[in-house]
Each structure stands twice: as C-alpha cells, then as structure tokens.
Design a protein around this motif. Structure first.
Motif, PDB file in Angstrom:
ATOM      1  N   GLY A   1       0.775  -1.228   0.000  1.00  0.00           N
ATOM      2  CA  GLY A   1       0.000   0.000   0.000  1.00  0.00           C
ATOM      3  C   GLY A   1       0.806   1.277   0.000  1.00  0.00           C
ATOM      4  N   PHE A   2       2.142   1.178   0.031  1.00  0.00           N
ATOM      5  CA  PHE A   2       2.967   2.381   0.074  1.00  0.00           C
ATOM      6  C   PHE A   2       3.270   2.945  -1.322  1.00  0.00           C
ATOM      7  CE2 PHE A   2       5.062   1.504   4.480  1.00  0.00           C
ATOM      8  CZ  PHE A   2       3.843   1.749   5.079  1.00  0.00           C
ATOM      9  N   GLY A   3       2.756   2.313  -2.365  1.00  0.00           N
ATOM     10  CA  GLY A   3       2.883   2.874  -3.715  1.00  0.00           C
ATOM     11  C   GLY A   3       4.066   2.382  -4.512  1.00  0.00           C
TER      12      GLY A   3
ATOM     13  N   VAL B   1      18.238  -3.044 -13.692  1.00  0.00           N
ATOM     14  CA  VAL B   1      17.144  -3.942 -13.324  1.00  0.00           C
ATOM     15  C   VAL B   1      16.607  -3.490 -11.969  1.00  0.00           C
ATOM     16  CG1 VAL B   1      16.487  -6.279 -12.669  1.00  0.00           C
ATOM     17  CG2 VAL B   1      18.031  -5.922 -14.605  1.00  0.00           C
ATOM     18  N   VAL B   2      15.297  -3.249 -11.898  1.00  0.00           N
ATOM     19  CA  VAL B   2      14.647  -2.847 -10.650  1.00  0.00           C
ATOM     20  C   VAL B   2      13.810  -4.007 -10.143  1.00  0.00           C
ATOM     21  CG1 VAL B   2      13.070  -1.228  -9.532  1.00  0.00           C
ATOM     22  CG2 VAL B   2      14.567  -0.439 -11.393  1.00  0.00           C
ATOM     23  N   LEU B   3      14.085  -4.434  -8.917  1.00  0.00           N
ATOM     24  CA  LEU B   3      13.321  -5.501  -8.268  1.00  0.00           C
ATOM     25  C   LEU B   3      12.407  -4.876  -7.222  1.00  0.00           C
ATOM     26  CD1 LEU B   3      16.307  -7.942  -7.608  1.00  0.00           C
ATOM     27  CD2 LEU B   3      14.729  -8.005  -9.557  1.00  0.00           C
ATOM     28  N   ILE B   4      11.127  -5.258  -7.232  1.00  0.00           N
ATOM     29  CA  ILE B   4      10.166  -4.726  -6.269  1.00  0.00           C
ATOM     30  C   ILE B   4       9.672  -5.866  -5.384  1.00  0.00           C
ATOM     31  CG2 ILE B   4       8.033  -3.430  -5.958  1.00  0.00           C
ATOM     32  CD1 ILE B   4       8.256  -2.549  -8.875  1.00  0.00           C
ATOM     33  N   GLY B   5       9.764  -5.685  -4.079  1.00  0.00           N
ATOM     34  CA  GLY B   5       9.336  -6.747  -3.181  1.00  0.00           C
ATOM     35  C   GLY B   5       8.847  -6.235  -1.846  1.00  0.00           C
ATOM     36  N   MET B   6       8.482  -7.165  -0.995  1.00  0.00           N
ATOM     37  CA  MET B   6       7.976  -6.834   0.336  1.00  0.00           C
ATOM     38  C   MET B   6       9.133  -6.599   1.311  1.00  0.00           C
ATOM     39  SD  MET B   6       4.706  -6.889  -0.132  1.00  0.00           S
ATOM     40  CE  MET B   6       3.860  -7.196   1.405  1.00  0.00           C
ATOM     41  N   GLU B   7       8.773  -6.412   2.587  1.00  0.00           N
ATOM     42  CA  GLU B   7       9.764  -5.978   3.576  1.00  0.00           C
ATOM     43  C   GLU B   7      10.947  -6.936   3.727  1.00  0.00           C
ATOM     44  OE1 GLU B   7       5.765  -5.082   5.802  1.00  0.00           O
ATOM     45  OE2 GLU B   7       6.404  -6.357   4.132  1.00  0.00           O
TER      46      GLU B   7
ATOM     47  N   VAL C   1      19.423   0.295  -2.654  1.00  0.00           N
ATOM     48  CA  VAL C   1      18.229  -0.235  -1.996  1.00  0.00           C
ATOM     49  C   VAL C   1      17.391   0.950  -1.535  1.00  0.00           C
ATOM     50  CG1 VAL C   1      17.309  -1.586  -0.083  1.00  0.00           C
ATOM     51  CG2 VAL C   1      19.433  -2.313  -1.218  1.00  0.00           C
ATOM     52  N   VAL C   2      16.123   0.968  -1.944  1.00  0.00           N
ATOM     53  CA  VAL C   2      15.219   2.053  -1.551  1.00  0.00           C
ATOM     54  C   VAL C   2      14.043   1.459  -0.794  1.00  0.00           C
ATOM     55  CG1 VAL C   2      13.685   3.900  -2.337  1.00  0.00           C
ATOM     56  CG2 VAL C   2      15.866   3.497  -3.516  1.00  0.00           C
ATOM     57  N   GLU C   3      13.883   1.872   0.448  1.00  0.00           N
ATOM     58  CA  GLU C   3      12.752   1.416   1.256  1.00  0.00           C
ATOM     59  C   GLU C   3      11.619   2.420   1.150  1.00  0.00           C
ATOM     60  OE1 GLU C   3      11.491   0.411   5.893  1.00  0.00           O
ATOM     61  OE2 GLU C   3      13.524   1.104   5.422  1.00  0.00           O
ATOM     62  N   PHE C   4      10.448   1.956   0.743  1.00  0.00           N
ATOM     63  CA  PHE C   4       9.277   2.819   0.685  1.00  0.00           C
ATOM     64  C   PHE C   4       8.678   2.929   2.077  1.00  0.00           C
ATOM     65  CE2 PHE C   4       7.561   3.704  -3.739  1.00  0.00           C
ATOM     66  CZ  PHE C   4       8.825   3.716  -4.299  1.00  0.00           C
ATOM     67  N   LYS C   5       8.385   4.160   2.478  1.00  0.00           N
ATOM     68  CA  LYS C   5       7.897   4.448   3.821  1.00  0.00           C
ATOM     69  C   LYS C   5       6.480   5.017   3.755  1.00  0.00           C
ATOM     70  CE  LYS C   5      12.620   5.314   5.392  1.00  0.00           C
ATOM     71  NZ  LYS C   5      13.559   6.268   6.016  1.00  0.00           N
ATOM     72  N   PRO C   6       5.790   5.098   4.912  1.00  0.00           N
ATOM     73  CA  PRO C   6       4.434   5.660   4.894  1.00  0.00           C
ATOM     74  C   PRO C   6       4.420   7.079   4.337  1.00  0.00           C
ATOM     75  CG  PRO C   6       4.888   4.587   6.992  1.00  0.00           C
ATOM     76  CD  PRO C   6       6.190   4.621   6.251  1.00  0.00           C
ATOM     77  N   ALA C   7       3.361   7.413   3.637  1.00  0.00           N
ATOM     78  CA  ALA C   7       3.205   8.765   3.100  1.00  0.00           C
ATOM     79  C   ALA C   7       3.200   9.777   4.236  1.00  0.00           C
ATOM     80  CB  ALA C   7       1.915   8.862   2.301  1.00  0.00           C
TER      81      ALA C   7
ATOM     82  N   GLU D   1      -4.770   3.549   0.317  1.00  0.00           N
ATOM     83  CA  GLU D   1      -5.896   3.873   1.186  1.00  0.00           C
ATOM     84  C   GLU D   1      -6.276   5.339   1.072  1.00  0.00           C
ATOM     85  OE1 GLU D   1      -8.772   2.345   3.853  1.00  0.00           O
ATOM     86  OE2 GLU D   1      -7.358   1.449   2.449  1.00  0.00           O
ATOM     87  N   VAL D   2      -5.289   6.208   0.857  1.00  0.00           N
ATOM     88  CA  VAL D   2      -5.565   7.628   0.654  1.00  0.00           C
ATOM     89  C   VAL D   2      -6.527   7.809  -0.516  1.00  0.00           C
ATOM     90  CG1 VAL D   2      -4.569   9.845  -0.074  1.00  0.00           C
ATOM     91  CG2 VAL D   2      -3.410   8.461   1.666  1.00  0.00           C
ATOM     92  N   LEU D   3      -6.278   7.100  -1.608  1.00  0.00           N
ATOM     93  CA  LEU D   3      -7.131   7.213  -2.796  1.00  0.00           C
ATOM     94  C   LEU D   3      -8.547   6.735  -2.490  1.00  0.00           C
ATOM     95  CD1 LEU D   3      -4.706   5.941  -5.587  1.00  0.00           C
ATOM     96  CD2 LEU D   3      -5.030   8.258  -4.724  1.00  0.00           C
ATOM     97  N   ASN D   4      -8.670   5.640  -1.746  1.00  0.00           N
ATOM     98  CA  ASN D   4     -10.003   5.139  -1.382  1.00  0.00           C
ATOM     99  C   ASN D   4     -10.761   6.134  -0.512  1.00  0.00           C
ATOM    100  OD1 ASN D   4      -9.623   2.724  -2.778  1.00  0.00           O
ATOM    101  ND2 ASN D   4      -8.806   1.657  -0.992  1.00  0.00           N
ATOM    102  N   ILE D   5     -10.057   6.774   0.410  1.00  0.00           N
ATOM    103  CA  ILE D   5     -10.700   7.742   1.303  1.00  0.00           C
ATOM    104  C   ILE D   5     -11.128   8.978   0.532  1.00  0.00           C
ATOM    105  CG2 ILE D   5     -10.337   9.255   3.292  1.00  0.00           C
ATOM    106  CD1 ILE D   5      -8.459   7.085   4.414  1.00  0.00           C
ATOM    107  N   ILE D   6     -10.290   9.452  -0.370  1.00  0.00           N
ATOM    108  CA  ILE D   6     -10.671  10.596  -1.202  1.00  0.00           C
ATOM    109  C   ILE D   6     -11.936  10.279  -1.984  1.00  0.00           C
ATOM    110  CG2 ILE D   6     -10.012  12.009  -3.191  1.00  0.00           C
ATOM    111  CD1 ILE D   6      -7.121  11.859  -2.225  1.00  0.00           C
TER     112      ILE D   6
END
Length: 261
Positions: free
Chosen positions: A39-41, A133-139, A158-164, A199-204
């Motif tokens: 859900g962090f995009g 090559v960009v790999l996208i995965g979970m924590e 390595v880039v960690e996606f964080k809460p908005a 979730e932001v999009l759903n709430i909007i």
C-alpha cells in the motif's frame, strides 16, 4: 477523482536511487531493490517511471522458472519466444544490448524459488547487457536476497518505501480530489490511511461521494462525521474522522457512501 500522478517523498527517493544506479562505477552492479509494506505505492510509482523511461515491466508469478521468465520477457518485447532456453536467451540478450531498455520485476519474491534460479537468470541478463534492473518486493526480500552472494553483490541501491507523510497526503488531496478538503480533514485522511497511498485514494473517493450527495464544493470534518471513510479489516470496524456529534448532512450521506463501497 482526477487521474494524475502525485510525486511523493517515496518517488523522490526512488528516482534518486535510479540516478545513482545509472551513474554506477561497476557496470555489472546494475540492480536496484525497492521494498516496503503493502500500500505504500511501490508498484504504482515504479510503473509510472517505467513508462517514462521505456522500461519493461513484468510481474513475477509463483510458478516462474528461468524458461518461463524468458518467454514472458520475449512476449513483452515482441520477440519470437520459441526454441530452447539458450536460443531464447541469446535473442533477448541481443535485443536488450541494442535497446538498453531497463527491466522491472514486480513481486520479485517469486524469483527466489529453487535457490533463486529465476533471479540468477535475470542477473545474467543484467550483467551481460549492462542494463538497469529494478526488483520490487515486500519488507523481507532484502534479507532473503542477501543469502545469495552472487546476486546481492550486484545490487547497487536499496530504496525502502515508507508511509506517506502529511505533505504527501496534502499534495494528493489537492491534485486528485475534485472538491476542496479543509486542512483538518486532510490531516484525518493522513491519519486514517496510516500513510498507505492506496488507502488515501479510497478515502478521497469516499469523501467525494459525500460531496456529490450533498452538492458540496468544499468538505470539512463536520460533513463526514459518522461516515465510514475506510475499514479496519483486522478489527472488522469502519474508520471515521475523530469528531464528536454526527451532523444531519453526514447522516444522510452515510448510507449512500456505504452502499458505494
């Protein structure tokens, strides 16, 4: 809701990481890992970049094998997928070397089965073609990849996606909502979403339904008091703004918003 791309702080960190990979010293270290909670995009942001960069975007499957991956890549690149794995790899390598198109693998956890056989094939393609090559995965994907030294040494960033952040949500509400949200309500969108842009999009969207029912051009806290804007699936309870008494206007909208979920 408007269809626009919102440049969040995660987007800024991701593009900075891409730039660092592209300016790397070791040509073979061309892999980048993006990870974070759902859900962090991650997929949304990387997919947007892939379109702009002309990258190939693939979503790994649970039953991928090295040959299955090569066939999927060939189909995406409109290359003849027939023949042995060796023949197919040769055709793909020739094409990728010529185009230098980056490769994105979403749900990259599925490349780690059978001692990371699929990811080894991806690494081989990246090494020989010297493409990003960009790999996208979970924590947990970073520590799982770390067990495979040959692959891990190829990951340059390595880039960690964080809460908005609140700033991210403010920009999202301003760019995407077709009605104006008061600053207090934007703060509640941030709180209720837990920083998950999905979730932001759903709430909007839920807020816009309230606005449509009541013919509002601006929505504040009182307008959505008592209206379920989100849902806590673990607690099995709706999430609502933190206000006291429910207004009559919001009461009329509650049933319609719930029915439009």
């Amino acid at each position: 809701m408007l269809k626009q791309f919102v440049r969040t702080e995660n987007y800024t960190r991701f593009t900075a990481g891409i730039q660092a990979v592209e300016q790397r010293g070791a040509a073979e270290a061309g892999m980048m890992l993006v990870h974070g909670a759902p859900g962090f995009g991650k997929s949304h942001i990387v997919y947007h970049w892939a379109i702009e960069a002309g990258a190939v975007f693939l979503r790994a499957n649970v039953d991928w094998t090295p040959k299955y991956f090569l066939v999927e890549l060939a189909k995406e690149l409109r290359i003849d997928p027939r023949g042995t794995a060796q023949q197919l790899f040769g055709r793909l390598l020739e094409h990728v070397v010529e185009t230098q198109a980056p490769l994105v693998i979403d749900e990259a956890e599925f490349t780690l089965h059978q001692n990371a056989a699929v990811l080894e094939k991806i690494r081989d393609l990246s090494d020989r073609a010297e493409v990003t090559v960009v790999l996208i995965g979970m924590e947990r994907i970073q520590q799982n990849i770390a067990r495979h030294k040959q692959i891990n040494s190829r990951i340059a960033q390595v880039v960690e996606f964080k809460p908005a952040t609140l700033s991210d949500v403010t920009h999202a509400c301003a760019q995407l909502a077709e009605v104006r949200l008061t600053p207090e309500l934007v703060g509640e969108v941030h709180r209720l979403s837990g920083g998950r842009m999905r979730e932001v999009l759903n709430i909007i969207a839920a807020i816009e339904r309230v606005a449509k029912v009541n013919e509002l051009t601006e929505v504040g806290m009182a307008d959505v008091s008592g209206v379920p804007l989100s849902y806590d699936w673990q607690a099995h309870t709706p999430r609502m703004v933190a206000t006291g008494r429910q207004t009559g206007r919001a009461s009329r909208a509650t049933a319609q918003v719930a029915g439009g979920r």
